[in-house]
Design a protein around this motif. Structure first.
Motif, PDB file in Angstrom:
ATOM      1  N   GLU A 132       1.416  -1.053   0.572  1.00 32.16           N
ATOM      2  CA  GLU A 132       0.324   0.119  -0.120  1.00 32.16           C
ATOM      3  C   GLU A 132       1.012   1.103   0.030  1.00 32.16           C
ATOM      4  O   GLU A 132       0.156   2.769   0.236  1.00 32.16           O
ATOM      5  CB  GLU A 132      -0.509  -0.086   1.267  1.00 32.16           C
ATOM      6  CG  GLU A 132      -1.729  -0.708   1.203  1.00 32.16           C
ATOM      7  CD  GLU A 132      -3.280  -0.886  -0.017  1.00 32.16           C
ATOM      8  OE1 GLU A 132      -3.097  -0.221  -0.184  1.00 32.16           O
ATOM      9  OE2 GLU A 132      -3.446  -2.463  -0.227  1.00 32.16           O
ATOM     10  N   ASN A 133       2.227   1.129   0.430  1.00 32.22           N
ATOM     11  CA  ASN A 133       3.159   2.799  -0.302  1.00 32.22           C
ATOM     12  C   ASN A 133       2.964   3.068  -1.116  1.00 32.22           C
ATOM     13  O   ASN A 133       3.419   2.434  -2.497  1.00 32.22           O
ATOM     14  CB  ASN A 133       4.403   1.460  -0.006  1.00 32.22           C
ATOM     15  CG  ASN A 133       4.985   2.953   0.787  1.00 32.22           C
ATOM     16  OD1 ASN A 133       5.232   3.920   1.217  1.00 32.22           O
ATOM     17  ND2 ASN A 133       6.609   2.746   1.017  1.00 32.22           N
ATOM     18  N   GLY A 134       2.529   4.388  -1.256  1.00 34.80           N
ATOM     19  CA  GLY A 134       2.715   5.345  -2.140  1.00 34.80           C
ATOM     20  C   GLY A 134       3.087   7.020  -2.198  1.00 34.80           C
ATOM     21  O   GLY A 134       3.463   6.913  -0.960  1.00 34.80           O
ATOM     22  N   PHE A 135       3.283   7.110  -2.795  1.00 36.86           N
ATOM     23  CA  PHE A 135       3.199   9.059  -2.932  1.00 36.86           C
ATOM     24  C   PHE A 135       2.576   9.166  -1.568  1.00 36.86           C
ATOM     25  O   PHE A 135       3.465   9.897  -0.607  1.00 36.86           O
ATOM     26  CB  PHE A 135       3.063   9.570  -3.929  1.00 36.86           C
ATOM     27  CG  PHE A 135       2.798  11.338  -3.424  1.00 36.86           C
ATOM     28  CD1 PHE A 135       4.492  11.635  -3.097  1.00 36.86           C
ATOM     29  CD2 PHE A 135       2.026  12.304  -2.907  1.00 36.86           C
ATOM     30  CE1 PHE A 135       4.887  13.041  -3.423  1.00 36.86           C
ATOM     31  CE2 PHE A 135       2.127  13.237  -2.580  1.00 36.86           C
ATOM     32  CZ  PHE A 135       3.440  13.903  -2.962  1.00 36.86           C
ATOM     33  N   TRP A 136       1.480   9.205  -1.303  1.00 34.80           N
ATOM     34  CA  TRP A 136       0.187   9.897  -0.152  1.00 34.80           C
ATOM     35  C   TRP A 136       1.159   9.273   1.726  1.00 34.80           C
ATOM     36  O   TRP A 136       1.726  10.239   2.194  1.00 34.80           O
ATOM     37  CB  TRP A 136      -0.564  10.271  -0.035  1.00 34.80           C
ATOM     38  CG  TRP A 136      -1.713  10.629  -1.114  1.00 34.80           C
ATOM     39  CD1 TRP A 136      -1.996  10.506  -2.704  1.00 34.80           C
ATOM     40  CD2 TRP A 136      -0.728  12.018  -1.167  1.00 34.80           C
ATOM     41  NE1 TRP A 136      -1.458  11.233  -3.091  1.00 34.80           N
ATOM     42  CE2 TRP A 136      -1.296  12.486  -2.263  1.00 34.80           C
ATOM     43  CE3 TRP A 136      -0.816  13.111  -0.832  1.00 34.80           C
ATOM     44  CZ2 TRP A 136      -1.739  14.027  -2.979  1.00 34.80           C
ATOM     45  CZ3 TRP A 136      -0.615  14.594  -1.125  1.00 34.80           C
ATOM     46  CH2 TRP A 136      -1.206  14.467  -2.192  1.00 34.80           C
ATOM     47  N   VAL A 137       1.235   7.974   1.796  1.00 39.95           N
ATOM     48  CA  VAL A 137       2.165   7.112   2.597  1.00 39.95           C
ATOM     49  C   VAL A 137       3.434   7.828   2.614  1.00 39.95           C
ATOM     50  O   VAL A 137       3.869   8.240   3.783  1.00 39.95           O
ATOM     51  CB  VAL A 137       2.314   5.982   2.513  1.00 39.95           C
ATOM     52  CG1 VAL A 137       2.660   5.040   3.887  1.00 39.95           C
ATOM     53  CG2 VAL A 137       0.872   4.856   2.219  1.00 39.95           C
ATOM     54  N   TRP A 138       4.363   8.527   1.751  1.00 37.69           N
ATOM     55  CA  TRP A 138       5.810   8.771   2.215  1.00 37.69           C
ATOM     56  C   TRP A 138       5.438   9.843   2.264  1.00 37.69           C
ATOM     57  O   TRP A 138       6.071  10.462   2.776  1.00 37.69           O
ATOM     58  CB  TRP A 138       6.402   9.013   0.473  1.00 37.69           C
ATOM     59  CG  TRP A 138       8.409   9.841   0.592  1.00 37.69           C
ATOM     60  CD1 TRP A 138       9.140   9.184   0.714  1.00 37.69           C
ATOM     61  CD2 TRP A 138       7.787  10.492  -0.149  1.00 37.69           C
ATOM     62  NE1 TRP A 138       9.570  10.113   0.423  1.00 37.69           N
ATOM     63  CE2 TRP A 138       8.796  11.037   0.461  1.00 37.69           C
ATOM     64  CE3 TRP A 138       6.848  11.745  -0.802  1.00 37.69           C
ATOM     65  CZ2 TRP A 138       9.603  12.172  -0.464  1.00 37.69           C
ATOM     66  CZ3 TRP A 138       7.419  13.071  -0.838  1.00 37.69           C
ATOM     67  CH2 TRP A 138       8.643  13.231  -0.904  1.00 37.69           C
ATOM     68  N   PHE A 139       4.571  11.266   1.376  1.00 37.76           N
ATOM     69  CA  PHE A 139       4.565  12.536   1.943  1.00 37.76           C
ATOM     70  C   PHE A 139       3.710  12.813   3.020  1.00 37.76           C
ATOM     71  O   PHE A 139       4.704  13.701   3.787  1.00 37.76           O
ATOM     72  CB  PHE A 139       3.505  13.229   1.408  1.00 37.76           C
ATOM     73  CG  PHE A 139       3.593  14.536   1.352  1.00 37.76           C
ATOM     74  CD1 PHE A 139       4.311  15.388   0.912  1.00 37.76           C
ATOM     75  CD2 PHE A 139       1.906  15.057   1.401  1.00 37.76           C
ATOM     76  CE1 PHE A 139       4.154  16.932   1.012  1.00 37.76           C
ATOM     77  CE2 PHE A 139       2.082  16.534   2.079  1.00 37.76           C
ATOM     78  CZ  PHE A 139       3.337  17.281   1.529  1.00 37.76           C
ATOM     79  N   SER A 140       3.281  11.214   3.910  1.00 39.26           N
ATOM     80  CA  SER A 140       2.089  11.595   5.142  1.00 39.26           C
ATOM     81  C   SER A 140       3.875  11.390   6.246  1.00 39.26           C
ATOM     82  O   SER A 140       3.468  12.877   7.455  1.00 39.26           O
ATOM     83  CB  SER A 140       1.351  10.719   5.691  1.00 39.26           C
ATOM     84  OG  SER A 140       1.813   9.398   5.633  1.00 39.26           O
ATOM     85  N   GLU A 141       4.510  10.642   5.906  1.00 38.13           N
ATOM     86  CA  GLU A 141       5.651  10.340   6.765  1.00 38.13           C
ATOM     87  C   GLU A 141       6.629  11.931   6.996  1.00 38.13           C
ATOM     88  O   GLU A 141       6.917  11.545   8.275  1.00 38.13           O
ATOM     89  CB  GLU A 141       5.954   9.101   6.941  1.00 38.13           C
ATOM     90  CG  GLU A 141       7.486   9.246   7.566  1.00 38.13           C
ATOM     91  CD  GLU A 141       8.067   8.071   7.584  1.00 38.13           C
ATOM     92  OE1 GLU A 141       8.177   6.796   8.225  1.00 38.13           O
ATOM     93  OE2 GLU A 141       8.899   8.223   6.171  1.00 38.13           O
ATOM     94  N   LYS A 142       6.861  12.892   6.322  1.00 32.62           N
ATOM     95  CA  LYS A 142       7.422  14.282   6.228  1.00 32.62           C
ATOM     96  C   LYS A 142       6.826  14.518   7.293  1.00 32.62           C
ATOM     97  O   LYS A 142       7.793  15.648   7.687  1.00 32.62           O
ATOM     98  CB  LYS A 142       7.469  14.817   4.357  1.00 32.62           C
ATOM     99  CG  LYS A 142       8.351  13.684   3.985  1.00 32.62           C
ATOM    100  CD  LYS A 142       9.516  13.023   4.142  1.00 32.62           C
ATOM    101  CE  LYS A 142       9.752  11.741   2.796  1.00 32.62           C
ATOM    102  NZ  LYS A 142      10.207  10.673   3.585  1.00 32.62           N
TER     103      LYS A 142
END
Length: 164
Positions: A132-142
């Protein structure tokens, strides 16, 4: 065993599964929330070893003293959060040193809770999260001070495999 010059005072307070270290007037404190102790009282002392090792790792690596060096983070977005996430990975490894089993269980409890963590297949949890790892998952972690749980589990699993 971790080589601290002084042992912090330890306090237990009511709350969900968590812990933290803090400093006030040059005195250091380790706060354990009650669910960490309850997990140990249910017979799982390995989790307690991991949690205490992880938190003492913050003191050993002097993470509380490095806040002044993060002043540039006032100008560079997300720098402070990135540093904090790196600190968590470091302390997960220190906690792993004190309990391999407790490192997996302790991190998993953060995701699932102390009642059902033992019923979760760690590899499947990691694989499903990566799927389920995508842009929004990556971005939310920032915006987070801690890495996503599946990343912490994956990192500690990779560390354990390389270590042994």
């Amino acid at each position: 065993e971790i080589g601290l010059k002084e042992i912090p005072d330890i306090y237990i307070c009511h709350g969900s599964f968590n812990a933290f270290v803090t400093k006030f007037a040059r005195k250091k404190y380790l706060m354990l929330y009650s669910e960490v102790i309850e997990t140990a009282l249910m017979g799982d002392t390995e989790v307690l070893k991991f949690v205490i090792g992880h938190e003492l790792g913050h003191l050993k690596r002097q993470h509380l003293n490095k806040e002044v060096w993060l002043t540039p983070s006032l100008l560079i977005p997300f720098l402070k959060q990135a540093h904090s996430r790196g600190c968590e990975y470091t302390c997960d490894r220190i906690g792993h040193y004190f309990s391999t089993q407790g490192s997996f269980e302790g991190i998993l409890i953060l995701a699932t809770g102390k009642e059902i963590f033992s019923k979760i297949n760690i590899q499947r949890y990691i694989d499903d999260a990566h799927a389920e790892n995508g842009f929004w998952v990556w971005f939310s972690e920032k915006f987070l001070s801690h890495p996503h749980i599946y990343k912490r589990l994956s990192a500690i699993k990779n560390y354990a495999e390389k270590r042994y």
